[in-house]
Design an enzyme around this catalytic site. Sequence first.
Site, PDB file in Angstrom:
ATOM      1  N   ASP A  85     -86.274  15.763   6.660  1.00  0.00           N
ATOM      2  CA  ASP A  85     -85.357  16.886   6.571  1.00  0.00           C
ATOM      3  C   ASP A  85     -84.040  16.399   5.968  1.00  0.00           C
ATOM      4  O   ASP A  85     -83.487  15.373   6.402  1.00  0.00           O
ATOM      5  CB  ASP A  85     -85.114  17.463   7.969  1.00  0.00           C
ATOM      6  CG  ASP A  85     -84.350  18.778   7.914  1.00  0.00           C
ATOM      7  OD1 ASP A  85     -85.014  19.830   7.876  1.00  0.00           O
ATOM      8  OD2 ASP A  85     -83.107  18.749   7.928  1.00  0.00           O
ATOM      9  N   ILE A  86     -83.562  17.116   4.940  1.00  0.00           N
ATOM     10  CA  ILE A  86     -82.290  16.748   4.308  1.00  0.00           C
ATOM     11  C   ILE A  86     -81.157  17.057   5.281  1.00  0.00           C
ATOM     12  O   ILE A  86     -81.051  18.174   5.799  1.00  0.00           O
ATOM     13  CB  ILE A  86     -82.083  17.514   2.990  1.00  0.00           C
ATOM     14  CG1 ILE A  86     -83.209  17.164   1.998  1.00  0.00           C
ATOM     15  CG2 ILE A  86     -80.729  17.193   2.381  1.00  0.00           C
ATOM     16  CD1 ILE A  86     -83.167  17.963   0.711  1.00  0.00           C
ATOM     17  N   ASN A 123     -75.090  24.009   0.838  1.00  0.00           N
ATOM     18  CA  ASN A 123     -75.171  25.386   0.330  1.00  0.00           C
ATOM     19  C   ASN A 123     -73.857  26.131   0.510  1.00  0.00           C
ATOM     20  O   ASN A 123     -73.381  26.810  -0.397  1.00  0.00           O
ATOM     21  CB  ASN A 123     -76.288  26.146   1.057  1.00  0.00           C
ATOM     22  CG  ASN A 123     -77.642  25.941   0.413  1.00  0.00           C
ATOM     23  OD1 ASN A 123     -77.733  25.683  -0.784  1.00  0.00           O
ATOM     24  ND2 ASN A 123     -78.696  26.037   1.193  1.00  0.00           N
ATOM     25  N   HIS A 156     -75.485  28.131  -3.463  1.00  0.00           N
ATOM     26  CA  HIS A 156     -76.947  28.009  -3.408  1.00  0.00           C
ATOM     27  C   HIS A 156     -77.541  27.472  -4.707  1.00  0.00           C
ATOM     28  O   HIS A 156     -78.626  26.868  -4.681  1.00  0.00           O
ATOM     29  CB  HIS A 156     -77.568  29.358  -3.049  1.00  0.00           C
ATOM     30  CG  HIS A 156     -77.365  29.733  -1.615  1.00  0.00           C
ATOM     31  ND1 HIS A 156     -78.179  29.272  -0.610  1.00  0.00           N
ATOM     32  CD2 HIS A 156     -76.408  30.483  -1.010  1.00  0.00           C
ATOM     33  CE1 HIS A 156     -77.761  29.741   0.552  1.00  0.00           C
ATOM     34  NE2 HIS A 156     -76.682  30.487   0.339  1.00  0.00           N
ATOM     35  N   ASP A 158     -80.143  24.529  -4.713  1.00  0.00           N
ATOM     36  CA  ASP A 158     -81.451  24.542  -5.377  1.00  0.00           C
ATOM     37  C   ASP A 158     -81.631  23.314  -6.260  1.00  0.00           C
ATOM     38  O   ASP A 158     -82.720  22.719  -6.309  1.00  0.00           O
ATOM     39  CB  ASP A 158     -81.598  25.808  -6.229  1.00  0.00           C
ATOM     40  CG  ASP A 158     -81.701  27.066  -5.382  1.00  0.00           C
ATOM     41  OD1 ASP A 158     -81.903  26.940  -4.159  1.00  0.00           O
ATOM     42  OD2 ASP A 158     -81.564  28.169  -5.945  1.00  0.00           O
ATOM     43  N   GLU A 193     -85.394  22.867   3.735  1.00  0.00           N
ATOM     44  CA  GLU A 193     -85.115  21.514   3.255  1.00  0.00           C
ATOM     45  C   GLU A 193     -86.020  20.485   3.900  1.00  0.00           C
ATOM     46  O   GLU A 193     -85.704  19.300   3.955  1.00  0.00           O
ATOM     47  CB  GLU A 193     -83.641  21.156   3.508  1.00  0.00           C
ATOM     48  CG  GLU A 193     -83.235  21.118   4.965  1.00  0.00           C
ATOM     49  CD  GLU A 193     -82.786  22.467   5.518  1.00  0.00           C
ATOM     50  OE1 GLU A 193     -82.060  22.469   6.511  1.00  0.00           O
ATOM     51  OE2 GLU A 193     -83.164  23.510   4.963  1.00  0.00           O
TER      52      GLU A 193
END
Length: 629
Positions: free
Chosen positions: A347-348, A355, A360, A364, A390
Amino acid sequence: MNQPSHNILQNITVLVVENDAQLALMIENSLRQFGAAVFRALNAKEAFQLLMEHDFEVAVVDLTMTNIDSVAFLQEALKVWPWLGVVALNDGHRGRQRQVEELGNFRFIEKPFTCDILVDQVMGEYTDKHEKVEEDEKKENVQLEKSQFKLRGLRRLMEKALEADTLVDTLRFLCLGIGPILPFAVVGVMGSEEDYLIIFNVQKKVSPRFIETLTEIIHNRYEALTGRTVLLESIRIEQAGMSPQADGSDAIGSTFSVPVITAGELRGIITIATLPNNQYTTADATFMYYAASQLSTVFAAMKQIRKLAVRDPMTGLFNRLQLDQEMDRIWRLQSQAGKPLSVAVMDIDHFKTVNDTYGHLVGDDVLREFSRLLRSTCRPAYVLGRYGGEEFVIIMPDVTQEEAVEHVAAFIEKVRNHVFCEERNPLRITVSIGLTSFDPQAQNRITSSEQLFTEADQAMYMAKRAGRDCLRIWSDRKSSAHGEEWHDSDGPEDNATYRMQRRDPGIMIIEDDYAIRRLLENIVRQQGYRVESKDHPAAALQSLKENPTEFDLIITDLSVRQMNGIEIIREILAVDETLIVIIVSAYANPADHDFTRRAAVAAESRLTIGFHKSKIQDSHQGSGSAGTG
């Protein structure tokens, strides 16, 4: 001959198979001069590829080439494209010419030759073949009703093909559906997905030897068309229709094959075989070629639909549905074979902050760049996917826990040192990873793919709780309590897991009372944590935004510099909703109505905890620690 009109060869597509570059160019220029579309091939492989990609009326083939057996090439090509006209170039070698004459009624040109002779023979061969097609149609009495029957059968075949979930299922429907349209002895369809497969639909009484011979024919043509080497014994065989019988026919009358091609890639090959007393017609072959063209459209649609169904459009990695299927498939294969399997869930860290801070579109870009980094690090055998948001997954077949730890540790380091969105908004991120492994020697520990994924997922949350930017490994020893196991004390300091120690957790203190602020700083530092303190909320929020991954916990008063503590908490969580917030208060009575109301509002977030300042002071002084200083 008389000078032909400039466009006499218009609408005729010619394949020139010639390895003499000068002669090939002369032939091409001569034919193009009179309107023909011309493609050149230097060898058999190039010629077969061009035949699959274009519709040719005539092939000009030099029988004297040294790098190719021209007769063998024509034998195979005419089995797949029996309507193809041939103009053979020869230098007086009667043996080769006789072999080609046995294949059909073709035209020959003796070297050297003029442009006029070449154009005349190509035009003559084209005309002869068209007349033969018309003749076959008259002999067969192909009326409108029969054509409509075939087309209705083809439509049903297309509908069935579109219902299939996989390429193999499509080939299976194809094999079963051809029989009623073209009633020959045996239809065989070869294709590959995870392995090579030939599906036979047997309609007449044939022997096992008939099937063995046809298998070899299909195999040889598949190799010739694709240029791949396929071990005959590695091909899986499926049979439908009648069972081969010992007293059935051994002999094959005639065969022809039609390739099914999508975007230049051969997806399958359809081969029809007759008994000796039954021969296919040119009309049959033409119809099957048309059917194959329609199937190519179906395969192209299936390929795109399947890609959309299994791939995450943002990153191009497998999506959650396909990951679950791959997980189950690989788990069954590895457990049945007694081979190791490792799974990592990652998981980031602080992705919401990215974000919210940068927008966003930048978020992305980070996801796409992260997935490219992941691909570049992983082996081709690994299965990679985006599980959602993520969160990413790596499935590592044949990889032990020790090997997986080294690989994952290297990836964490690679992410840590990488600058994301370098040209637009340079930033650094970190990743938290949980790892678990199936050890075939550990009996009954893992019993399903779901258990394997759950363990990796919980280990990832252990990494989050440990301060992020680190690896945690699932272990049985403490799984019954909190599922938390870490091997810092299990090995030397150069152990790969030990090396993954993250920086000390960071704590931000927001307090305008100097004495209380210094007291909190001392308490936090004595526990080995990094600390930064601010006397104004605006300064604290600015620091959080500039260093989105540096802080894990916030300690704040309910009222700082005339700013409502509830507003402070809400703004903090807007920057990073994963931050833990501890409230301290100077209210004399925690049961006071105003304190209770304000703390309740603050507790809207499940990450907010409240303490009274007097309790902190009493606890710290009672421990014998130094005062505020």
